[in-house]
Each structure stands twice: as structure tokens, then as C-alpha cells.
Design a protein around this motif. Structure first.
Motif, PDB file in Angstrom:
ATOM      1  N   SER A 113      38.662   0.345  11.954  1.00 31.66           N
ATOM      2  CA  SER A 113      38.268  -1.053  11.778  1.00 31.66           C
ATOM      3  C   SER A 113      38.918  -1.651  10.534  1.00 31.66           C
ATOM      4  O   SER A 113      39.384  -2.799  10.553  1.00 31.66           O
ATOM      5  CB  SER A 113      36.742  -1.140  11.677  1.00 31.66           C
ATOM      6  OG  SER A 113      36.315  -2.473  11.495  1.00 31.66           O
ATOM      7  N   VAL A 114      38.970  -0.877   9.451  1.00 34.57           N
ATOM      8  CA  VAL A 114      39.581  -1.356   8.207  1.00 34.57           C
ATOM      9  C   VAL A 114      41.066  -1.640   8.413  1.00 34.57           C
ATOM     10  O   VAL A 114      41.593  -2.668   7.968  1.00 34.57           O
ATOM     11  CB  VAL A 114      39.372  -0.321   7.082  1.00 34.57           C
ATOM     12  CG1 VAL A 114      40.306  -0.595   5.907  1.00 34.57           C
ATOM     13  CG2 VAL A 114      37.922  -0.329   6.618  1.00 34.57           C
ATOM     14  N   ILE A 115      41.770  -0.742   9.088  1.00 36.13           N
ATOM     15  CA  ILE A 115      43.202  -0.931   9.322  1.00 36.13           C
ATOM     16  C   ILE A 115      43.460  -2.208  10.125  1.00 36.13           C
ATOM     17  O   ILE A 115      44.491  -2.871   9.950  1.00 36.13           O
ATOM     18  CB  ILE A 115      43.791   0.302  10.036  1.00 36.13           C
ATOM     19  CG1 ILE A 115      43.820   1.498   9.060  1.00 36.13           C
ATOM     20  CG2 ILE A 115      45.190   0.024  10.561  1.00 36.13           C
ATOM     21  CD1 ILE A 115      44.250   2.795   9.696  1.00 36.13           C
ATOM     22  N   GLU A 122      36.958  -4.800  -3.540  1.00 35.99           N
ATOM     23  CA  GLU A 122      36.168  -4.833  -4.772  1.00 35.99           C
ATOM     24  C   GLU A 122      37.021  -4.266  -5.905  1.00 35.99           C
ATOM     25  O   GLU A 122      37.664  -3.229  -5.749  1.00 35.99           O
ATOM     26  CB  GLU A 122      34.900  -3.997  -4.605  1.00 35.99           C
ATOM     27  CG  GLU A 122      34.001  -3.991  -5.820  1.00 35.99           C
ATOM     28  CD  GLU A 122      32.779  -3.125  -5.596  1.00 35.99           C
ATOM     29  OE1 GLU A 122      31.667  -3.609  -5.819  1.00 35.99           O
ATOM     30  OE2 GLU A 122      32.950  -1.952  -5.199  1.00 35.99           O
ATOM     31  N   GLU A 123      37.031  -4.961  -7.035  1.00 28.70           N
ATOM     32  CA  GLU A 123      37.839  -4.539  -8.166  1.00 28.70           C
ATOM     33  C   GLU A 123      36.962  -3.859  -9.210  1.00 28.70           C
ATOM     34  O   GLU A 123      35.900  -4.374  -9.562  1.00 28.70           O
ATOM     35  CB  GLU A 123      38.554  -5.748  -8.773  1.00 28.70           C
ATOM     36  CG  GLU A 123      39.766  -5.405  -9.605  1.00 28.70           C
ATOM     37  CD  GLU A 123      40.632  -6.624  -9.884  1.00 28.70           C
ATOM     38  OE1 GLU A 123      41.841  -6.449 -10.110  1.00 28.70           O
ATOM     39  OE2 GLU A 123      40.092  -7.745  -9.876  1.00 28.70           O
ATOM     40  N   ARG A 124      37.393  -2.710  -9.691  1.00 32.64           N
ATOM     41  CA  ARG A 124      36.647  -1.965 -10.704  1.00 32.64           C
ATOM     42  C   ARG A 124      37.517  -1.798 -11.956  1.00 32.64           C
ATOM     43  O   ARG A 124      38.720  -1.539 -11.862  1.00 32.64           O
ATOM     44  CB  ARG A 124      36.263  -0.578 -10.176  1.00 32.64           C
ATOM     45  CG  ARG A 124      35.415  -0.592  -8.892  1.00 32.64           C
ATOM     46  CD  ARG A 124      33.976  -0.927  -9.176  1.00 32.64           C
ATOM     47  NE  ARG A 124      33.156  -0.857  -7.980  1.00 32.64           N
ATOM     48  CZ  ARG A 124      32.253   0.104  -7.737  1.00 32.64           C
ATOM     49  NH1 ARG A 124      32.086   1.095  -8.612  1.00 32.64           N
ATOM     50  NH2 ARG A 124      31.531   0.076  -6.642  1.00 32.64           N
ATOM     51  N   ILE A 271      38.354  -0.465  -1.288  1.00 28.70           N
ATOM     52  CA  ILE A 271      38.216  -1.090   0.028  1.00 28.70           C
ATOM     53  C   ILE A 271      36.897  -0.636   0.640  1.00 28.70           C
ATOM     54  O   ILE A 271      36.590   0.563   0.671  1.00 28.70           O
ATOM     55  CB  ILE A 271      39.388  -0.702   0.947  1.00 28.70           C
ATOM     56  CG1 ILE A 271      40.723  -1.168   0.357  1.00 28.70           C
ATOM     57  CG2 ILE A 271      39.186  -1.261   2.358  1.00 28.70           C
ATOM     58  CD1 ILE A 271      40.881  -2.659   0.269  1.00 28.70           C
ATOM     59  N   HIS A 272      36.100  -1.582   1.114  1.00 27.72           N
ATOM     60  CA  HIS A 272      34.826  -1.279   1.768  1.00 27.72           C
ATOM     61  C   HIS A 272      34.811  -1.902   3.163  1.00 27.72           C
ATOM     62  O   HIS A 272      35.424  -2.958   3.381  1.00 27.72           O
ATOM     63  CB  HIS A 272      33.646  -1.858   0.980  1.00 27.72           C
ATOM     64  CG  HIS A 272      33.525  -1.330  -0.415  1.00 27.72           C
ATOM     65  ND1 HIS A 272      33.194  -0.029  -0.697  1.00 27.72           N
ATOM     66  CD2 HIS A 272      33.688  -1.946  -1.615  1.00 27.72           C
ATOM     67  CE1 HIS A 272      33.146   0.144  -2.004  1.00 27.72           C
ATOM     68  NE2 HIS A 272      33.449  -0.998  -2.582  1.00 27.72           N
ATOM     69  N   PRO A 273      34.098  -1.302   4.106  1.00 25.32           N
ATOM     70  CA  PRO A 273      33.931  -1.954   5.414  1.00 25.32           C
ATOM     71  C   PRO A 273      33.107  -3.227   5.266  1.00 25.32           C
ATOM     72  O   PRO A 273      32.332  -3.379   4.316  1.00 25.32           O
ATOM     73  CB  PRO A 273      33.187  -0.891   6.245  1.00 25.32           C
ATOM     74  CG  PRO A 273      32.525  -0.005   5.239  1.00 25.32           C
ATOM     75  CD  PRO A 273      33.426   0.008   4.038  1.00 25.32           C
ATOM     76  N   ILE A 274      33.276  -4.136   6.208  1.00 28.72           N
ATOM     77  CA  ILE A 274      32.500  -5.381   6.198  1.00 28.72           C
ATOM     78  C   ILE A 274      31.010  -5.045   6.178  1.00 28.72           C
ATOM     79  O   ILE A 274      30.544  -4.181   6.909  1.00 28.72           O
ATOM     80  CB  ILE A 274      32.837  -6.237   7.441  1.00 28.72           C
ATOM     81  CG1 ILE A 274      34.303  -6.699   7.381  1.00 28.72           C
ATOM     82  CG2 ILE A 274      31.897  -7.436   7.530  1.00 28.72           C
ATOM     83  CD1 ILE A 274      34.598  -7.670   6.268  1.00 28.72           C
ATOM     84  N   GLY A 275      30.284  -5.726   5.320  1.00 29.70           N
ATOM     85  CA  GLY A 275      28.847  -5.490   5.220  1.00 29.70           C
ATOM     86  C   GLY A 275      28.447  -4.516   4.132  1.00 29.70           C
ATOM     87  O   GLY A 275      27.256  -4.234   3.955  1.00 29.70           O
ATOM     88  N   TYR A 276      29.432  -4.000   3.376  1.00 29.35           N
ATOM     89  CA  TYR A 276      29.100  -3.077   2.290  1.00 29.35           C
ATOM     90  C   TYR A 276      28.175  -3.749   1.286  1.00 29.35           C
ATOM     91  O   TYR A 276      28.338  -4.918   0.943  1.00 29.35           O
ATOM     92  CB  TYR A 276      30.375  -2.628   1.575  1.00 29.35           C
ATOM     93  CG  TYR A 276      30.131  -1.969   0.239  1.00 29.35           C
ATOM     94  CD1 TYR A 276      29.726  -0.647   0.160  1.00 29.35           C
ATOM     95  CD2 TYR A 276      30.278  -2.695  -0.949  1.00 29.35           C
ATOM     96  CE1 TYR A 276      29.496  -0.049  -1.074  1.00 29.35           C
ATOM     97  CE2 TYR A 276      30.055  -2.104  -2.185  1.00 29.35           C
ATOM     98  CZ  TYR A 276      29.657  -0.782  -2.236  1.00 29.35           C
ATOM     99  OH  TYR A 276      29.414  -0.193  -3.457  1.00 29.35           O
TER     100      TYR A 276
END
Length: 299
Positions: A113-115, A122-124, A271-276
Motif C-alpha cells: 500500500s505504501v509503495i 513524519e520528520e524526526r 514513512i507511516h501507513p495512512i492512519g498512523y
């Protein structure tokens, strides 16, 4: 953000990592992406059917790095790939998984799904620091979680003078001091009774470890300044102190040594999946969603 080349990095000390890594590689290839296997990962898992690459080559070629392991594996990959700005996604093959947040059983579906574009970025921040003795830099490093100054071996407490941008903050006598990013606030700092910082906060956390004075409390400061910690005394003449940049250690600090820490120039993209949700992670890992069982007995 489009992922043409995806690198796989695994905690190669784990047994049984070859099968899930191979499954992820097949998913990546089926999505039309080129697969790279990090060199040590390939050597220790036997994944020889895909191109092998060093971290330097991954930094030049990859558009995404998939990390399978625990948070320690993610810390190491973050430090290596931050300068090249390769985004990371973490598959949890460890225990806690605060930053490797995707469960192993969902890894294939989530990665596919991510691809295909279903993700959030999110930036850390990271920390960079150095250990200085006189005019000489003894050691330098970067950290995603924390920089920790602590007593070495069975030595007594260490004394530190702490300054921010040249302004005196305090002196403390303790077993150590944790300088943590928001990411690191859920690691060692949390076990030392420090607060949890949301990843989007632009702050750095200072948490004393077993301070002699109970008035030495954790404090959050802006991430725009330079922290300087000078070792003013050690509990025993023969004892020393250590400084840890995540998993990198310098173990021969002496009185007069100065540890400078600031926000690093580079950041890490997760990178997180949608809804993280960061709060969902806290509820799962810290069991915030469990209500205490009330006893039927009254006292």
C-alpha cells in the motif's frame, strides 16, 4: 514521493529473518520497484538473489529503506542514512517497536500500500555531539534517541556543570544525565521518569539519572541551542565516565572533559501507513487502554 528503488535492511542477528525479508522483496519487485539488500543483511540471511549494497550505495540509489528488526536496528539505519535523506519505514521484528511500528504480520500488505502512494511522512530530529578535552575532540557522533553521560563501572556519582548557549543552568551530582530527542523520550528517558514528548515538538529533554538531590528534575529546552556538560568531578579517583550516542560509546571521560550536544543538521524521515497515530502507539506499548481491575472486596 515515488519509490523506484527500495532497500531492505534487517537485524541480521535474528534467526528466521530470511523468510519474511524474502517475502517483502517479492512484494517490492511485484510492485515494479528495484530491490537492494544491505550487505550485512544479505551475508547473514542468504538473500543472494537480489543486488547487494552498502549503506553508502543505498544512500545514493534508494528512494526508500525498509527496516526489519527492533528499534535498535532503526536507530542504526537512521544514523547511517540521515545525510542522504532516504526515508525509512520500520517493520517490528523486536520487542517494543516504538519506531518500528508496523507489525510483522501486516508487513506485506502495508508495504504494498505504501509503495502505491498510501503513506504519511513524519520528520524526526537527531542530535550531534562531541567530547572535548582541552583543544582536542576525542569523539563525535549522532543520535536519534539520546546522548547519555553516566558513571563507568562501579564508580561513584559524577558531577556535571550544564550550560545552554554559554548560560549556566545548573550543577548536578547523579549517576548520569540523559539528553533525549522527542523520539528518545520513550526510551531510556522514560524509564528514568522523564516525560513523553510528541515527535513534532522542537525540543530536547534533559533527564537526570538517580540524582543525589531530588530537586534535580527533568527539563525540556528548545532544540536551537548548544548544550555543554562539563564533568567537574568523579565519585572516585580511579573511576571514569562514559558517553553513549545511541549505541556508540566513548568510555574514558575524565574530570574537565566537556560534552557538547546540539540538534543535528540532518533529520530523518519516517514513512507511516495512512492512519498512523503516535497516541495509538503509546496506548499499545504502554497499555494505556487497559483499565485496572477493581476488586470486589472492600477494605
Amino acid at each position: 514521493m515515488h519509490f523506484k528503488t527500495v532497500a531492505l535492511i534487517g537485524r541480521h542477528q535474528d534467526t528466521g529473518l530470511d523468510a519474511p525479508l524474502r517475502s517483502l522483496a517479492e512484494t517490492i519487485r511485484a510492485a515494479g520497484c528495484k530491490v537492494l539488500i544491505e550487505a550485512e543483511t544479505a551475508q547473514n540471511t542468504g538473500l543472494a538473489e537480489y543486488p547487494v549494497a552498502s549503506y553508502e550505495e543505498i544512500g545514493r540509489q534508494a528512494d526508500l529503506a525498509v527496516i526489519m528488526g527492533g528499534d535498535g536496528t532503526m536507530l542504526g539505519a537512521s544514523r547511517m542514512l540521515a545525510p542522504s535523506k532516504v526515508p525509512l519505514i520500520g517493520i517490528n521484528h523486536g520487542r517494543l517497536g516504538f519506531i518500528t511500528d508496523i507489525p510483522l504480520h501486516d508487513a506485506t500488505n502495508v508495504l504494498a500500500s505504501v509503495i502505491h502512494g498510501n503513506f504519511e511522512v513524519e520528520e524526526r530530529i537527531l542530535l550531534e555531539g562531541r567530547i572535548v578535552r582541552g583543544d582536542q575532540t576525542l569523539f563525535s557522533g549522532i543520535a536519534l534517541n539520546d546522548v547519555v553521560i553516566n558513571r563507568a563501572g562501579r564508580g561513584g556519582m559524577i558531577e556535571l556543570r550544564v550550560e545552554l548557549d554559554g548560560s549556566f543552568m545548573y550543577s548536578q551530582r547523579a549517576d548520569g544525565l540523559i539528553i533525549a530527542t522527542p523520539t528518545g523520550s520513550t526510551a531510556y528517558a522514560l524509564s528514568a521518569n522523564g516525560p513523553i514528548l510528541h515527535p513534532r515538538l522542537n525540543g530536547i529533554l534533559l533527564v537526570p539519572v538517580a540524582p543525589q538531590a531530588l530537586s534535580n528534575r527533568p527539563i525540556a529546552i528548545p532544540d536551537s541551542g548548544l548544550l555543554s556538560m562539563t564533568i567537574t568531578a568523579l565519585g572516585r579517583v580511579e573511576s571514569g565516565a562514559s558517553v553513549h550516542f545511541d549505541m556508540q560509546t566513548w568510555s574514558d571521560c575524565q574530570p574537565g572533559d566537556r560534552i557538547d550536544v546540539r540538534r543535528a543538521q540532518h533529520t530523518v524521515q519516517f514513512i507511516h501507513p495512512i492512519g498512523y497515530s503516535f497516541f495509538s502507539t503509546l496506548r499499545r506499548k504502554l497499555q494505556w487502554n487497559r483499565m485496572p481491575q477493581l476488586s470486589d472486596e472492600t477494605e
